[in-house]
Motif scaffolding. Structure first.
Motif, PDB file in Angstrom:
ATOM      1  N   ASP A   1      16.034  23.611   0.162  1.00  0.00           N
ATOM      2  CA  ASP A   1      15.428  22.983   1.342  1.00  0.00           C
ATOM      3  C   ASP A   1      13.990  23.446   1.512  1.00  0.00           C
ATOM      4  O   ASP A   1      13.525  24.379   0.842  1.00  0.00           O
ATOM      5  CB  ASP A   1      16.261  23.266   2.594  1.00  0.00           C
TER       6      ASP A   1
ATOM      7  N   PHE B   1      12.363  25.050   3.853  1.00  0.00           N
ATOM      8  CA  PHE B   1      12.075  26.412   4.292  1.00  0.00           C
ATOM      9  C   PHE B   1      12.315  27.418   3.163  1.00  0.00           C
ATOM     10  O   PHE B   1      11.573  28.386   3.013  1.00  0.00           O
ATOM     11  CB  PHE B   1      12.910  26.782   5.519  1.00  0.00           C
TER      12      PHE B   1
ATOM     13  N   PHE C   1       7.995  18.958   5.149  1.00  0.00           N
ATOM     14  CA  PHE C   1       8.114  18.936   6.602  1.00  0.00           C
ATOM     15  C   PHE C   1       7.455  17.657   7.104  1.00  0.00           C
ATOM     16  O   PHE C   1       6.230  17.505   7.055  1.00  0.00           O
ATOM     17  CB  PHE C   1       7.438  20.172   7.206  1.00  0.00           C
ATOM     18  N   LYS C   2       8.263  16.728   7.588  1.00  0.00           N
ATOM     19  CA  LYS C   2       7.767  15.398   7.953  1.00  0.00           C
ATOM     20  C   LYS C   2       7.405  15.276   9.426  1.00  0.00           C
ATOM     21  O   LYS C   2       6.718  14.336   9.828  1.00  0.00           O
ATOM     22  CB  LYS C   2       8.818  14.340   7.611  1.00  0.00           C
ATOM     23  N   THR C   3       7.911  16.179  10.278  1.00  0.00           N
ATOM     24  CA  THR C   3       7.570  16.142  11.702  1.00  0.00           C
ATOM     25  C   THR C   3       7.174  17.532  12.150  1.00  0.00           C
ATOM     26  O   THR C   3       7.574  18.540  11.543  1.00  0.00           O
ATOM     27  CB  THR C   3       8.761  15.671  12.556  1.00  0.00           C
ATOM     28  N   LYS C   4       6.432  17.569  13.272  1.00  0.00           N
ATOM     29  CA  LYS C   4       5.982  18.862  13.752  1.00  0.00           C
ATOM     30  C   LYS C   4       7.127  19.701  14.292  1.00  0.00           C
ATOM     31  O   LYS C   4       7.087  20.928  14.261  1.00  0.00           O
ATOM     32  CB  LYS C   4       4.913  18.675  14.828  1.00  0.00           C
ATOM     33  N   GLU C   5       8.173  19.008  14.746  1.00  0.00           N
ATOM     34  CA  GLU C   5       9.333  19.746  15.240  1.00  0.00           C
ATOM     35  C   GLU C   5       9.938  20.633  14.147  1.00  0.00           C
ATOM     36  O   GLU C   5      10.427  21.737  14.396  1.00  0.00           O
ATOM     37  CB  GLU C   5      10.406  18.786  15.757  1.00  0.00           C
ATOM     38  N   GLU C   6       9.909  20.129  12.917  1.00  0.00           N
ATOM     39  CA  GLU C   6      10.461  20.902  11.808  1.00  0.00           C
ATOM     40  C   GLU C   6       9.629  22.149  11.512  1.00  0.00           C
ATOM     41  O   GLU C   6      10.120  23.115  10.931  1.00  0.00           O
ATOM     42  CB  GLU C   6      10.522  20.042  10.542  1.00  0.00           C
ATOM     43  N   LEU C   7       8.337  22.097  11.883  1.00  0.00           N
ATOM     44  CA  LEU C   7       7.428  23.203  11.569  1.00  0.00           C
ATOM     45  C   LEU C   7       7.109  24.064  12.777  1.00  0.00           C
ATOM     46  O   LEU C   7       6.171  24.859  12.710  1.00  0.00           O
ATOM     47  CB  LEU C   7       6.128  22.658  10.991  1.00  0.00           C
TER      48      LEU C   7
ATOM     49  N   LYS D   1       8.580  29.777  13.612  1.00  0.00           N
ATOM     50  CA  LYS D   1       9.780  30.559  13.795  1.00  0.00           C
ATOM     51  C   LYS D   1       9.436  32.040  13.678  1.00  0.00           C
ATOM     52  O   LYS D   1       8.344  32.415  13.252  1.00  0.00           O
ATOM     53  CB  LYS D   1      10.810  30.171  12.727  1.00  0.00           C
TER      54      LYS D   1
ATOM     55  N   THR E   1       4.364  13.757  15.957  1.00  0.00           N
ATOM     56  CA  THR E   1       4.916  14.714  16.910  1.00  0.00           C
ATOM     57  C   THR E   1       4.323  14.443  18.280  1.00  0.00           C
ATOM     58  O   THR E   1       3.278  13.792  18.410  1.00  0.00           O
ATOM     59  CB  THR E   1       4.574  16.150  16.521  1.00  0.00           C
TER      60      THR E   1
END
Length: 631
Positions: A119, A121, A143-149, A152, A179
């Motif tokens: 994956d 990450f 990473f296609k959206t800012k939510e995924e990035l 963390k 996003t």
């Protein structure tokens, strides 16, 4: 059926062959490797094999703290038939490629990881841990959206460089509208930004320093060419988008492109490096512009630079055929391909190829030089080196002075081309000549150099080099013209025993073939002998030769010598012919009577009783001669 053991692939990949010249020991197992290949691909092994470490001279070198299979797998990645990485060992191979400084192997593993099902990450973590820009760029694009990035807790352990790249991707996703804007106000983002605020400010302060374009063309040259063609910014951007589509690259925004376009128009073209016009040529091909028009337009657009028509036509035809920027470097070639390239070079091209880079030089110096004939002429006034008939190096007497002391002059000669070629253990010469000559008359030499001193002996420099090459030079045929028996001995002893087939010796001085020379392996193993102005040694030292030609300085060749030669023919195993020339007439009648020669159909040819040979008397070759030939 028994299953083939897995270990066999590791051991067979590094089995001993004529291309290996070193042994690495890992966990008690042997890996046969090529020093040249490893030195070319790795600074670690370059230092190990070529620097002044004790391992340099060791027949076997132990490599500790590494698993045998992992080590063999990572080394194989620079070979013609690599062992494919697996998802289980890929990280370990990245670690070893860094440890042993193997960038080509690392690229191989990076591309493998890109193809795996890990994956985004996981790939990001591996890229961060092993400083892989290639894998990092790939992982971030997953990473296609800012939510995924959304940052963390794990991100805090990443290096600053990786954090900056993540922020770049967040900004990029925001511009693409993938996003919500509220995310930029979140506490998590603000906390992440505070860690790398300095880096962000640096990037945003000057758009020209931001790594916007992972692009195989010179974008500045491309924009200036469009400006020359009176393209508006919008039209140029459309042209740029078309190139991105052809190249499969992601286009930057129009705003960024416009900023660069305006910036480059304000700059002085002459303040920048020579432009790379290949992107401009590709644009012309894409837009259907004719080759001649393309060349003329480029010459006008970049008037401060000379555009090479052959280069232009090469790239134009390449792009027109559908080929793009798939560049191949020597590091991509297996050693046998480089050897084939070197083998097709003449000596000057070979030397130019060596000067490309130190890594390439290391590989080339482990291959056979592309030459088969070397002749060295030396004397009081200089040294000349001919390779395959061409004069490639020469040194003439120059007086030592403060800028060029004697030691500096000698260093410039001895490690030069002759030393480079003769020290190569893979050199195979068909012919090697060393000839003493007399150079310019001393009065002319002094006048030319405007000095009053005696020239140095260049022969001393040559023989110092040959002394260090004892029994090492692989030569089939040699030609030697020297002054002293000692020099003759020193030259012969540098030839590798078992390689010399023909010896040709000449002299203008009182130099003889002494007992030391006839007892040398090089003399005993040769099959053909040519002597010019030397006396023939005892017949006992000649019986291993198949052919002999000799011009003697004796006015009268002794009759007893002719008799000994003829009587030795029945026991002369490999005899083919012997030819002897003299300065004065031979006593043919006495020879015929002494040997009881029998006439043949030719008045000059006689049969020798009890042999399968004939003797011929001929006054045409070197005044007078006799030749004995096997029927």
């Amino acid at each position: 059926m028994c299953k083939t053991p897995v270990m066999r692939i590791y051991e067979s990949t590094f089995a001993q062959s004529d291309k290996t010249d070193a042994i690495l020991i890992v966990e008690g197992k042997k890996l046969h490797v090529s020093k040249a290949v490893l030195s070319f691909h790795s600074d670690y092994f370059d230092a190990l094999f070529n620097a002044d470490f004790m391992e340099k001279s060791m027949p076997e070198i132990s490599i500790g703290d590494v698993d045998f299979e992992d080590f063999a797998a990572v080394l194989s990645l620079i070979l013609k038939n690599p062992i494919s990485p697996t998802e289980e060992n890929a990280e370990k191979l990245l670690e070893l490629s860094d440890r042993f400084l193997l960038p080509a192997a690392k690229r191989h593993v990076e591309f493998f990881l890109i193809s795996t099902g890990f994956d985004a990450f996981k790939k990001l973590e591996i890229a961060s841990k092993y400083d892989s820009d290639t894998l990092l760029s790939h992982a971030l694009k997953l990473f296609k959206t800012k939510e995924e990035l959304v940052p963390k807790e794990e991100f805090s352990e990443f290096p600053e460089k990786v954090k900056a790249k993540i922020l770049d991707r967040l900004i990029e996703l925001n511009k693409l509208g993938l996003t919500g804007p509220s995310e930029f106000g979140s506490s998590s983002f603000v906390g992440f930004r505070s860690v790398i605020g300095d880096r962000l400010n640096l990037q945003m302060s000057s758009i020209s320093t931001r790594p916007l374009l992972k692009f195989p063309i010179d974008i500045r040259a491309f924009m200036l060419y469009d400006a020359y063609q009176r393209y508006s910014t919008k039209k140029s951007y459309k042209n740029y988008e078309k190139l991105c589509e052809v190249l499969g690259e992601e286009a930057i925004s129009f705003e960024e492109y416009e900023s660069l376009f305006n910036q480059y128009l304000e700059e002085d073209e002459r303040d920048h490096p020579i432009p790379d016009i290949r992107g401009c040529i590709l644009s012309d091909v894409t837009n259907g512009k004719a080759a001649e028009t393309s060349f003329d337009d480029l010459c006008d657009a970049f008037k401060y630079y000379k555009i090479d028509k052959e280069d232009h036509d090469y790239w134009y035809n390449r792009f027109d055929s559908g080929l793009l920027f798939s560049l191949v470097t020597f590091s991509d070639f297996p050693e046998d391909v480089i050897a084939e390239i070197v083998g097709k070079c003449d000596i000057k091209s070979y030397l130019n190829l060596r000067s490309v880079s130190r890594a390439l030089q290391t590989v080339i110096d482990h291959l056979a030089p592309p030459c088969s004939v070397i002749q060295v002429n030396y004397g009081e006034t200089g040294l000349q080196i001919y390779v395959d008939g061409a004069l490639v190096d020469s040194h003439y007497f120059e007086p030592p002075n403060s800028n060029h002391p004697t030691e500096a002059i000698e260093k410039r000669i001895l490690p030069g081309m002759l030393s480079l070629l003769l020290r190569n253990p893979k050199l195979r010469l068909k012919w090697f000549g060393v000839h003493m000559y007399f150079g310019l008359p001393e009065n002319l030499l002094r006048a030319r150099n405007r000095i009053e001193t005696t020239p140095r002996q260049y022969g001393g420099l040559l023989f110092n080099l040959l002394e260090s090459l004892k029994l090492k030079i692989h030569v089939k045929n040699c030609s030697i013209r020297v002054v002293h028996e000692k020099e003759l001995f020193e030259i012969l002893q540098c030839f590798k025993p078992g390689t010399l087939e023909s010896i040709s010796l000449s002299k203008d001085f009182p130099c003889d073939i002494d007992n030391q020379i006839v007892e040398m392996d090089q003399w005993k193993e040769a099959k053909h002998l040519v002597l010019d102005l030397f006396d023939l040694p005892s017949i006992n030292h000649l019986l291993h030769f198949s052919t002999i030609e000799s011009r003697t300085i004796k006015a009268k060749f002794p009759l007893e010598e002719v008799v000994k030669i003829c009587k030795s023919i029945p026991i002369w195993t490999n005899f083919e012919h012997i030819k002897i020339g003299t300065c004065d007439a031979l006593d043919f009648e006495t020879i015929k009577k002494e040997l009881n020669l029998q006439p043949t159909a030719s008045p000059r040819i006689f049969s020798i009783p009890n042999t399968n040979s004939v003797i011929q008397f001929d006054p045409a070759w070197y005044s007078y001669s006799l030749e004995i030939t096997k029927k």
